[in-house]
Design an enzyme around this catalytic site. Sequence first.
Site, PDB file in Angstrom:
ATOM      1  N   LYS A   5      47.256 -68.993 -84.275  1.00 50.24           N
ATOM      2  CA  LYS A   5      48.375 -69.446 -83.436  1.00 50.24           C
ATOM      3  C   LYS A   5      47.865 -70.000 -82.104  1.00 50.24           C
ATOM      4  O   LYS A   5      46.706 -69.754 -81.723  1.00 50.24           O
ATOM      5  CB  LYS A   5      49.337 -68.282 -83.197  1.00 50.24           C
ATOM      6  CG  LYS A   5      48.732 -67.086 -82.443  1.00 50.24           C
ATOM      7  CD  LYS A   5      49.676 -65.907 -82.442  1.00 50.24           C
ATOM      8  CE  LYS A   5      49.089 -64.731 -81.691  1.00 50.24           C
ATOM      9  NZ  LYS A   5      49.956 -63.527 -81.808  1.00 50.24           N
ATOM     10  N   TYR A 227      45.087 -77.598 -50.308  1.00 46.76           N
ATOM     11  CA  TYR A 227      46.481 -77.486 -49.878  1.00 46.76           C
ATOM     12  C   TYR A 227      46.691 -76.225 -49.061  1.00 46.76           C
ATOM     13  O   TYR A 227      46.283 -75.130 -49.459  1.00 46.76           O
ATOM     14  CB  TYR A 227      47.406 -77.413 -51.092  1.00 46.76           C
ATOM     15  CG  TYR A 227      47.527 -78.695 -51.870  1.00 46.76           C
ATOM     16  CD1 TYR A 227      47.921 -79.879 -51.256  1.00 46.76           C
ATOM     17  CD2 TYR A 227      47.251 -78.718 -53.236  1.00 46.76           C
ATOM     18  CE1 TYR A 227      48.052 -81.052 -51.984  1.00 46.76           C
ATOM     19  CE2 TYR A 227      47.371 -79.884 -53.973  1.00 46.76           C
ATOM     20  CZ  TYR A 227      47.775 -81.050 -53.337  1.00 46.76           C
ATOM     21  OH  TYR A 227      47.899 -82.195 -54.060  1.00 46.76           O
TER      22      TYR A 227
HETATM   23  C1  LIG Z   1      49.084 -62.526 -82.417  1.00 42.10           C
HETATM   24  C2  LIG Z   1      49.356 -61.644 -83.562  1.00 42.10           C
HETATM   25  C3  LIG Z   1      48.291 -61.104 -84.279  1.00 42.10           C
HETATM   26  C4  LIG Z   1      46.849 -61.241 -83.846  1.00 42.10           C
HETATM   27  O1  LIG Z   1      46.656 -60.351 -82.771  1.00 42.10           O
HETATM   28  P1  LIG Z   1      45.237 -60.216 -82.059  1.00 42.10           P
HETATM   29  O2  LIG Z   1      45.390 -59.028 -81.192  1.00 42.10           O
HETATM   30  O3  LIG Z   1      45.068 -61.476 -81.282  1.00 42.10           O
HETATM   31  O4  LIG Z   1      44.217 -60.068 -83.120  1.00 42.10           O
HETATM   32  C5  LIG Z   1      48.593 -60.365 -85.404  1.00 42.10           C
HETATM   33  N1  LIG Z   1      49.865 -60.163 -85.793  1.00 42.10           N
HETATM   34  C6  LIG Z   1      50.922 -60.652 -85.113  1.00 42.10           C
HETATM   35  C7  LIG Z   1      52.293 -60.378 -85.603  1.00 42.10           C
HETATM   36  C8  LIG Z   1      50.710 -61.411 -83.970  1.00 42.10           C
HETATM   37  O5  LIG Z   1      51.746 -61.878 -83.279  1.00 42.10           O
END
Ligand SMILES: *Cc1c(COP(=O)(O)O)cnc(C)c1O
Length: 333
Positions: A5, A227
């Site tokens: 993701k 700034y």
């Molecule tokens: C983001 C996510 C993961 C992965 O989590 P990490 O801690 O980055 O390994 C797994 N399951 C769900 C439902 C998530 O939203």
Amino acid sequence: MAVVKADGFGHGLADVTRTALANGATWLGATSISEAVAVREVERNAPVLSWLNPAVPDVEAAYRHRIDLAVPSVRHLDAIVATGRRLRVHLYLDTGLARDGASPDEWPLLVDAARQAHAAGRIEVVGVMGHLAMADRPGHPTNTTGRLELLRAVDMAEQAGLRPVVRHLAATAATLTDPATHLDMVRIGIGLVGFDPSGSTCLRSALRLTAPVVQVRHVLAGTGVGYGHTYRTEGPSTLALLPVGYADGVPRSASGRASVLIDGRRRRIAGVISMDQTVVDLGPDPVELGAQAVVFGPGTDGEPTVEEWAAWSGTIPHEIVTGIGPRVRRDVR
Ligand SMILES: *Cc1c(COP(=O)(O)O)cnc(C)c1O
């Protein structure tokens, strides 16, 4: 499952996906259907799961691109069934975050609706999933509670005649610290790019953010920088300009604390980090125009780590790496 993701945790969806598959991942995971479709466009064969969608999800897109959907409520399930598309689904239980997933109260209703739809051939229930709230604190009792809730939920589904073949709960931290959470599959996100949220494993960050010095200027003592002149040089000094800023993922909230590595030495960032630019105070030890600054990296050459930047800006490594902007060129070696 490689969770890719947010553009592969900011590292580039295609590169992270291909690297994970080449190194043993067999499933891919993403949030929305549209994000999962982007994953499908990189990988034609591996199963792809999407777990965060509106109550009426884009089932057509999921069907066309062979995306498995997590189902967090009866409403979501009904919306899928109503389309007449036979999707593969994972029943999603909220195992302690009070965030996504069905509450334990709704679970029996969800199981019953899924049983009917499955028996009628309108969906295929392939999985049951949960997600832990405290996995970065190994041994915390909330993790045990969440795991037992998931196992009870699986039992309930099986007693209803469903046969979920992939039961999954653990993300990176639980995978690294608690084998009891592994079940049939683990979902690894931040661990793919070299971070362990529990801090118990020596993973090494996979990325290095660099920027060239594009301007060098000599200034008098007391020169206000950037700034609002939040920084003034203590003595006569040399300032270096880097063409990266908060739009590139260098967090403005780290201004006043952060440093970068140039020519083997840590250098203070002077003034507020702006959208596109960051000024560095070189003090009495100037560098050449064109020298390379390492903003963050694995720390092996003395550069600041992502964890340090996270501490400087009051956040966690996840927010730093996923904040790296689209105009930063990803160069994979
Ligand atoms: C983001 C996510 C993961 C992965 O989590 P990490 O801690 O980055 O390994 C797994 N399951 C769900 C439902 C998530 O939203």
